[in-house]
Design an enzyme around this catalytic site. Sequence first.
Site, short mmCIF file in Angstrom:
data_model
loop_
_atom_site.label_atom_id
_atom_site.label_comp_id
_atom_site.label_asym_id
_atom_site.label_seq_id
_atom_site.Cartn_x
_atom_site.Cartn_y
_atom_site.Cartn_z
N ARG A 147 -9.82 7.67 1.77
CA ARG A 147 -10.66 6.70 1.23
C ARG A 147 -11.29 6.07 2.36
NH1 ARG A 147 -9.99 1.49 2.30
NH2 ARG A 147 -8.23 1.72 3.36
N ARG A 148 -10.91 5.85 3.46
CA ARG A 148 -11.83 5.48 4.29
C ARG A 148 -12.95 6.50 4.68
NH1 ARG A 148 -6.57 3.08 7.35
NH2 ARG A 148 -6.45 1.18 6.59
N LYS A 154 0.70 -1.26 -0.04
CA LYS A 154 0.13 -0.06 -0.12
C LYS A 154 0.76 1.40 -0.08
CE LYS A 154 -2.31 0.89 3.80
NZ LYS A 154 -3.60 0.45 4.97
N ASP A 155 2.12 1.11 0.48
CA ASP A 155 2.96 2.50 0.73
C ASP A 155 3.69 2.47 -0.47
OD1 ASP A 155 1.71 2.62 3.18
OD2 ASP A 155 3.48 1.68 4.12
N ARG A 158 -3.03 4.93 18.04
CA ARG A 158 -4.50 5.15 17.65
C ARG A 158 -5.30 4.52 18.61
NH1 ARG A 158 -4.51 4.30 11.06
NH2 ARG A 158 -2.50 3.09 11.39
N1 PBG Z 1 -1.41 3.63 5.75
C1 PBG Z 1 0.12 3.29 6.49
C2 PBG Z 1 -0.33 1.95 6.64
N2 PBG Z 1 0.55 1.02 5.74
C3 PBG Z 1 0.23 -0.25 6.06
C4 PBG Z 1 -0.54 -0.48 7.07
C5 PBG Z 1 -1.28 -1.66 7.38
C6 PBG Z 1 -0.77 -3.05 6.54
C7 PBG Z 1 -1.19 -3.00 5.16
O1 PBG Z 1 -2.35 -2.35 5.23
O2 PBG Z 1 -0.76 -3.79 4.65
C8 PBG Z 1 -0.85 1.04 7.48
C9 PBG Z 1 -1.62 1.15 8.70
C10 PBG Z 1 -3.25 1.16 8.42
O3 PBG Z 1 -3.68 1.74 7.01
O4 PBG Z 1 -3.99 1.21 9.24
#
Ligand code: PBG
Length: 311
Positions: free
Chosen positions: A130-131, A81-82, A154
């Site tokens: 997005r959320r 995702k990153d 969090r």
């Molecule tokens: N946004 C940062 C991030 N990058 C990956 C994760 C969690 C693990 C994943 O989604 O693979 C998270 C935390 C989240 O979105 O709560």
Amino acid sequence: MRKIVIGSRRSNLALTQTEWVIEKLKGLNLPYTFEVKKIMTKGDKILDVTLSKVGGKGLFVKEIEQAMYDKEVDLAVHSMKDMPSEMPDGLVIASIPEREDHRDAFISKDSQTKLKDLPEGAIVGTSSLRRAAQVLVQRPDVKIKSIRGNIETRMRKLKEEDYDAIVLAAAGLKRMDWPESMVTEFLEPDVCVPAVGQGALAIECREEDTELRELLEKINDEYTARTVTAERTFLHLLEGGCQVPIAGYAYLDGEEIVLTALIAKSDGSTVLHEVVRGTDPVEVGKEAADRMFKKGGKEMIDEAKEELDQS
Ligand SMILES: NCc1[nH]cc(CCC(=O)O)c1CC(=O)O
């Protein structure tokens, strides 16, 4: 016996993901040893601003990629995702191991109240557009409030501050061995389409390091690789980063890839939603992007980007 040096962010999640990959590689019983080198990234330093405002792309990976160019490290484990949708020259995603839970997890303060049952005007914590957009589609009356930090932070803010609920990636919780019972409800993709690549890892290394690429190939998971490729093709064509409300999740139905793609306005007022089926992941991703282009998806993304530039 070659020693493989792995660059990792310092966060508990990053280190846990790195260890998980090392265990998988050790399980192959091949003549390699592993060493972890911790690297501070820009994304780790900026904890006080919403990520979307600092132009998120590659924020968590750049410093680690530099260390790879400099041969200080041989590979890196990232949350898929990153990862920016375009790879820098000379580096490749050599392996995509089996995906963890792809869903978002909804956690309310009293741990009982589901999203649909929140009191009117309740405060939901998330810094993800997005959320936010998808929560607002379900519950246009709730207030979205930014929340930053790792899972521990969090969870603490949920308890101590005025949030009624928060939404975070189920994968992070599961990888960190948090009990599933802490989650009030898992949001299925028909309610909240996950981020592209959510729950999956990307193992990156130098393109020229063929020995390492061969090793990493052994822990590649075809199912995950095919579905994530469809998701990332879609994201790439829309030129979306994590700063716009764009989502994509694919699964396999037999040989067929089923990709759900979504573009939304951050206030949840407009949502484009497409489901595309096909056998070729790149074609499926393209088809989803094409349909979104025809419906004005690109304009929505450009508008979202402009709003960010002004804020
Ligand atoms: N946004 C940062 C991030 N990058 C990956 C994760 C969690 C693990 C994943 O989604 O693979 C998270 C935390 C989240 O979105 O709560």
